[in-house]
Design an enzyme around this catalytic site. Structure first.
Site, PDB file in Angstrom:
ATOM      1  CG  HIS A 127      -2.149  -0.837   0.841  1.00 27.61           C
ATOM      2  ND1 HIS A 127      -2.540  -1.928   1.566  1.00 27.61           N
ATOM      3  CD2 HIS A 127      -2.982  -0.756  -0.200  1.00 27.61           C
ATOM      4  CE1 HIS A 127      -3.571  -2.469   0.980  1.00 27.61           C
ATOM      5  NE2 HIS A 127      -3.861  -1.786  -0.088  1.00 27.61           N
TER       6      HIS A 127
ATOM      7  CB  CYS B 122       9.522  -7.612 -26.315  1.00 23.52           C
ATOM      8  SG  CYS B 122      10.261  -9.185 -26.717  1.00 23.52           S
TER       9      CYS B 122
HETATM   10  C1  PEP Z   1      15.145 -10.635 -25.830  1.00 20.55           C
HETATM   11  O1  PEP Z   1      15.881 -11.597 -26.018  1.00 20.55           O
HETATM   12  O2  PEP Z   1      15.231  -9.559 -26.466  1.00 20.55           O
HETATM   13  C2  PEP Z   1      14.095 -10.694 -24.802  1.00 20.55           C
HETATM   14  C3  PEP Z   1      13.210  -9.724 -24.680  1.00 20.55           C
HETATM   15  O3  PEP Z   1      14.078 -11.772 -23.979  1.00 20.55           O
HETATM   16  P1  PEP Z   1      15.040 -11.939 -22.710  1.00 20.55           P
HETATM   17  O4  PEP Z   1      15.713 -10.621 -22.476  1.00 20.55           O
HETATM   18  O5  PEP Z   1      14.140 -12.371 -21.605  1.00 20.55           O
HETATM   19  O6  PEP Z   1      15.973 -13.003 -23.177  1.00 20.55           O
END
Ligand code: PEP
Ligand code: MG
Length: 572
Positions: free
Chosen positions: A183, A492
């Site tokens: 919290h 990502c």
């Molecule tokens: C990547 O390899 O770019 C990724 C996002 O996965 P991790 O960093 O978990 O290997």
């Protein structure tokens, strides 16, 4: 005095500097209470009255979140299961303090082990401490009467304390215990107070009264900062405040109106809170390793299902992309037999390991399929390097779905995608696109496999750079293949929040970036500075660059020379 830097988890963004005030909860000792039953009943009645008053005031001030937390404590006080158990234990001869603590622990056990429930446990401790303190006439630390700016440093902060705290005088909060869902962290975010939680050995270094910097962006606490550190922190704080005022809650649009989805990478339920706070466009990457590491047996289907379900419903209707377990010989699990490998990063890792450990794969897939009934869940396989692996992965998903359905268990239909982390699959993206709904480009691994430079080996760090033109060319192949087949594509890896590189990725046609939650406002900021039409022609030139340095120069041209860069990757 020496400047000391400590690390914790960033829980509420911003930077604050002020003298510290120390809040440490030590339960009063075992002083003998003459009639513990009577004392307990009186304490419960007094506590009820006190909470009632605070709750009334909180509602009147429109502080709904805090009012609800304390109302939950009132319900516990009124619950005969709670009071009955304490009274029973007192009757059996336990001291009042032990009876209350034991009861609270038993009730907390029922709450389970998820991060959210751990945070609720701390509410119970709050209540227990106050009841015991009342009986023993001890004073609970007081944040109501502070009269100058302070940084609150505590072992843990309880809701009753944050409710009473004069928030306009709190420059920052640092706690030794507690997660991002505690919290104290929620309240800090609501009030824009910078906070860092889970700071190990915090109380060894802070004694109260010394100057403390709380950097809630990168999770640093600085005790006894040098004058130049204070100056830097204050100016970072000012710039961050401006940036957050603008970019904390808005969707990202480039200057020429093109929408960019900015999602969050999360590696624990805790981190989801920041993603929700920043109104991220979803979770672009849930690293599920946290569920499997540090235990003797794998999590059951049920355990996984309930966590995925909880996370999906927190972020719903936005997507939660669940990545299947990505471990290998470099991160062994006690319940999986690993043969020693000469090159673990090129060995049984990610989906390769899962195909070998079939029951781990099938259990996780079933948990995801079941949770997908309750939210917008997508499923994704890590470390894919061949088309046949994609075909096999899809088959497992379909088989597990039919298996569940044949048992009358409802399943959702998640979108099915793969990480693009190995050059082979980027080079065959056109063929891969036939079999997937989406691609998520993991530039962290894609860089290491493209340049044959271990991402964690400092000796080759000068070669490992996600700004390398070869990596960009692979990204371009994936984007083109996805476009041709109308598939979704996102990035990502860390390149998505690198202000030198992300503008080029966007210029190449990427429209989804998934980044660490506390980077979300910064990514929105640099997106707002670029024009996609310009970015696209510059990005195409960057493809013919010969070095990462050249690529970075192109990236800076896209968002403008006026943007100031700082070494920690944040820009202002
Ligand atoms: C990547 O390899 O770019 C990724 C996002 O996965 P991790 O960093 O978990 O290997
Ligand atoms: Mg990876």
């Amino acid at each position: 005095m020496v400047e000391v830097r400590l690390r914790g988890k960033p829980a509420s963004p911003g930077v604050g500097v002020a003298p510290s005030i120390l809040i440490v909860h030590r339960l009063p000792g075992e002083a003998v209470v003459e009639d513990p039953l009577k004392a307990f009943r009186e304490a419960v009645a007094e506590e009820g009255k006190w909470i009632g008053g605070v709750v009334e005031r909180l509602w009147a001030e429109g502080r709904e979140d805090e009012a609800l937390i304390l109302e939950a404590q009132l319900l516990i006080l009124d619950d005969p299961n709670f009071t009955g158990l304490v009274e029973k234990l007192i009757g059996e001869g336990l001291s009042l303090a032990d009876a209350v603590k034991k009861t609270v622990n038993e009730v907390a056990e029922l709450f389970g082990k998820t991060a959210y429930m751990k945070a609720r446990r701390s509410d119970l401790m709050d209540l227990a401490n106050r009841i015991i303190a009342r009986v023993h006439g001890a004073t609970v630390p007081d944040l109501k009467n502070i009269s100058r700016m302070v940084v609150v440093v505590a072992d843990e902060l309880y809701p009753s304390e944050t409710a009473e705290m004069r928030k306009e005088l709190v420059a920052g909060i640092a706690t030794e215990r507690g997660g991002v869902t505690a919290h104290a962290a929620i309240i800090a975010r609501n009030y824009g107070i910078p906070a860092v939680v889970g700071v190990e050995s915090l109380l060894e270094h802070v004694k109260g009264g010394e100057l403390v910097v709380v950097d809630g962006v990168d999770g640093t606490i600085i005790v006894n900062p040098k004058p130049e550190t204070v100056e830097k922190a204050l100016s970072k704080g000012r710039r961050i405040r401006e940036l957050y005022e603008k970019f904390s809650k808005v969707e990202a649009y480039a200057a020429d109106g093109i929408r960019v989805h900015v999602e969050a990478n999360i590696g624990s339920p805790d981190e989801l809170e920041l993603a929700v706070f920043f109104k991220s466009d979803g979770v672009g990457l849930l690293r599920t390793e946290f569920l499997f590491i540090g235990r003797d047996s794998p999590p059951s289907e049920e355990e996984q299902y309930s966590i995925y379900r909880e996370l999906a419903s927190r972020i719903s209707p936005k997507p939660l992309i669940i990545r299947l377990l990505d471990v290998g010989g470099d991160k062994p699990l006690p319940y999986v037999k690993f043969r020693r490998e000469e090159n673990p990063f090129l060995g049984l890792r990610g989906i390769r390991l899962l195909f070998k450990e079939r029951s781990l794969l099938e259990t996780q897939v079933r948990a995801v399929l079941r949770a997908a009934v309750h939210g917008n869940i997508w499923i994704m396989a890590p470390m894919i390097s061949t088309i046949s692996e994609i075909v096999e992965f899809r088959k497992v998903v379909e088989e597990e779905a039919s298996r569940l359905e044949s048992r009358g268990i409802p399943v959702g239909r998640p979108r099915i995608g793969v990480m693009v982390e190995v050059p082979s699959i980027a080079l065959q993206a056109d063929a891969a696109a036939e079999h997937v709904d989406f691609f998520s480009i993991g530039t962290n691994d894609l860089t290491q496999y493209t340049l044959a430079a271990d991402r964690v080996n400092a000796d080759v760090a000068h070669i490992y750079d996600h700004a390398h033109p070869s990596v960009l060319r692979l990204v371009k192949m994936v984007v083109d293949a996805a476009e041709a087949k109308n598939r979704i594509v996102g990035v990502c890896g860390e390149a998505g929040s690198d202000p030198d590189v992300a503008p080029i990725l966007l210029g190449l046609g990427v429209r989804r970036l998934s980044v660490a939650p506390n980077q979300i406002p910064f990514v929105r900021y640099f997106v707002s500075r670029m024009k996609m039409s310009e970015a696209s022609s510059i990005a195409n030139k960057a493809l013919s660059a010969v070095s990462p340095v050249e690529v970075r120069n192109y990236g800076r041209r896209i968002i403008g020379e006026n943007a100031v860069f700082e070494s920690n990757g944040l820009i202002f």
